[in-house]
Design an enzyme around this catalytic site. Sequence first.
Site, mmCIF file in Angstrom:
data_model
loop_
_atom_site.group_PDB
_atom_site.id
_atom_site.type_symbol
_atom_site.label_atom_id
_atom_site.label_comp_id
_atom_site.label_asym_id
_atom_site.label_seq_id
_atom_site.Cartn_x
_atom_site.Cartn_y
_atom_site.Cartn_z
ATOM 1 N N GLU A 199 44.718 -20.164 -19.646
ATOM 2 C CA GLU A 199 45.749 -19.985 -19.547
ATOM 3 C C GLU A 199 46.691 -21.321 -20.531
ATOM 4 O OE1 GLU A 199 47.929 -20.721 -15.708
ATOM 5 O OE2 GLU A 199 47.641 -18.575 -15.618
ATOM 6 N N GLU A 390 43.715 -12.871 -12.620
ATOM 7 C CA GLU A 390 43.738 -13.953 -11.939
ATOM 8 C C GLU A 390 45.346 -12.802 -11.332
ATOM 9 O OE1 GLU A 390 45.093 -17.972 -12.716
ATOM 10 O OE2 GLU A 390 43.273 -18.799 -13.357
HETATM 11 C C1 BG6 Z 1 46.916 -20.260 -13.170
HETATM 12 C C2 BG6 Z 1 45.937 -21.188 -13.022
HETATM 13 O O1 BG6 Z 1 48.165 -20.855 -13.868
HETATM 14 O O2 BG6 Z 1 48.216 -19.971 -12.172
HETATM 15 C C3 BG6 Z 1 45.252 -21.875 -11.685
HETATM 16 O O3 BG6 Z 1 45.205 -20.427 -13.944
HETATM 17 C C4 BG6 Z 1 46.241 -21.742 -10.474
HETATM 18 O O4 BG6 Z 1 44.562 -22.787 -12.141
HETATM 19 C C5 BG6 Z 1 46.735 -20.558 -10.744
HETATM 20 O O5 BG6 Z 1 45.957 -21.938 -9.896
HETATM 21 C C6 BG6 Z 1 48.482 -19.972 -9.040
HETATM 22 O O6 BG6 Z 1 49.058 -21.153 -9.235
HETATM 23 P P1 BG6 Z 1 49.161 -22.259 -8.342
HETATM 24 O O7 BG6 Z 1 49.919 -23.163 -8.366
HETATM 25 O O8 BG6 Z 1 49.942 -21.153 -7.026
HETATM 26 O O9 BG6 Z 1 47.821 -22.959 -8.410
#
Ligand code: BG6
Length: 493
Positions: A199, A390
């Site tokens: 990211e 993701e």
């Molecule tokens: C992304 C990141 O922003 O979202 C992860 O690459 C992160 O590291 C994921 O965990 C989800 O966000 P969060 O804040 O719910 O953990």
Amino acid sequence: MAFPDGFLWGGATAANQYEGGWIEGGKGPAVADAIAGGNNLTHEPRKLWVDLPDGTREVITMGQEVPAGATAYIDPDRYYPSHDATDFYHHWREDLALFAEMNFKCFRMSINWTRVFPHGDDEIPNEEGLKFYEDVFRECKRLGIEPLVTLDHFDCPLHLADEYDGWVSRHTLEAFERYCDLVLTRYKGLVHWWLTINEINVCGDYFNCGVHEAKSNKQHREQALWHLFVASAYAVKRAHEIDADNRVGLMIAHGASYPYSCNPEDVWCELENNRGFRWFYGDVQVRGYYPSYKVKELECEGIAIAKEPGDDELLREGTVDFYSFSYYFSEALKADANRDLGGVPGLNKKGVENPYLRKTDWGWAIDPLGLRIVLNQIWDRYQIPLMIVENGIGLIDEKLPDGTVEDDARIDYMREHIKTMRDAIEIDGVDLIGYTPWGCIDIVSAGTGEMRKRYGFIYVDRDDEGKGDFSRSRKKSFYYMKKVYGSNGADLE
Ligand code: BG6
């Protein structure tokens, strides 16, 4: 319809949120290890721990910002979620076996830079750390799972943050280049799929990059970003030189973005924000140079980036093979909105609620069609393969006495998003090559440091106070995803 042959179904994690073993096996501390359970999204002054001549210690407050809850030193009396995280370090065989049971073809993880170089810039690497990852990759191979490895997932070594202000400094870039050379060479033949900087479009602050004045000092932010782009290009170029079979992707937080209305002011607001927050990062890493709108912005604001000879050429030579991104939610942009959404990652200050969408408990709008929109937009713009590395929903899961979790809301979320992926491939002809949902096993939240915000298909017994025995159990969604993956996406019901 089944997905294309060889589609990379899997799951995604990151070392700083999953691995634990924070000083075992010769590992050094990273920035995440100095962030106590709390909230990375709001900031407070940095405090330093100073040893006094009489043997006592004093905490002094500096004029720099760090995330609320960060100490930037390790206080033995506080709880730091990353120290144990969900203990992949001691459970990796068991976890990989569970992923294989779910029919994973691909497993996204990151290498912890400080497990390889404890300070980030050591002369000699830590062999025990290198061996740890080698064992993991060998086991993946044995199980028929392709590792997809992120070189830097919010993982600046604490030493580089403290002594060099993280990625603002060229020293951090040079240290990263040595780290890349080492791991790309060491794992040649074991790993073929790489991501450079996680990211990159949200990177820039202390948590992501070890930079102390990122919020208040745009010069620092832009300089750190330049170093990250050069680092990413270096990694791509070296990966190709070391092994022609390596495939390297960028990693961008890419939610969908809509104008709130057809008022041209809202449309322009959305264009400008989306371009600045998302497209700029893809434009640089796919095309190899800063686009005109960014050059103009820096000129107008009097920001001059310090470059070294060869940097611009490297950016052009190190363009990525595929575009990979995280997708969680969409946002609506309104020109005259003046609302701060309180630090929800990715949501813009001009973001307003979208009346057509439901939200999660953490305020993230649930928008499966937004994923198809984004897939089409990215494909239209760049025409290179895409991977969703993701996606998922953070929920408060309740483990029943028999170890199961009835996470139907997660199953619905997954089903709806996979359906729109299918439409993007089948109807729109998008070249989507893989899908690794986030936190396939429960891990610590990056945004809030919480355990109770869970994404996994596998439950891990660990809570926000650091209690729990790390035992693993299969949630209902585990069986659903196993079926989806086992049918190559043909059976979504
Ligand atoms: C992304 C990141 O922003 O979202 C992860 O690459 C992160 O590291 C994921 O965990 C989800 O966000 P969060 O804040 O719910 O953990």
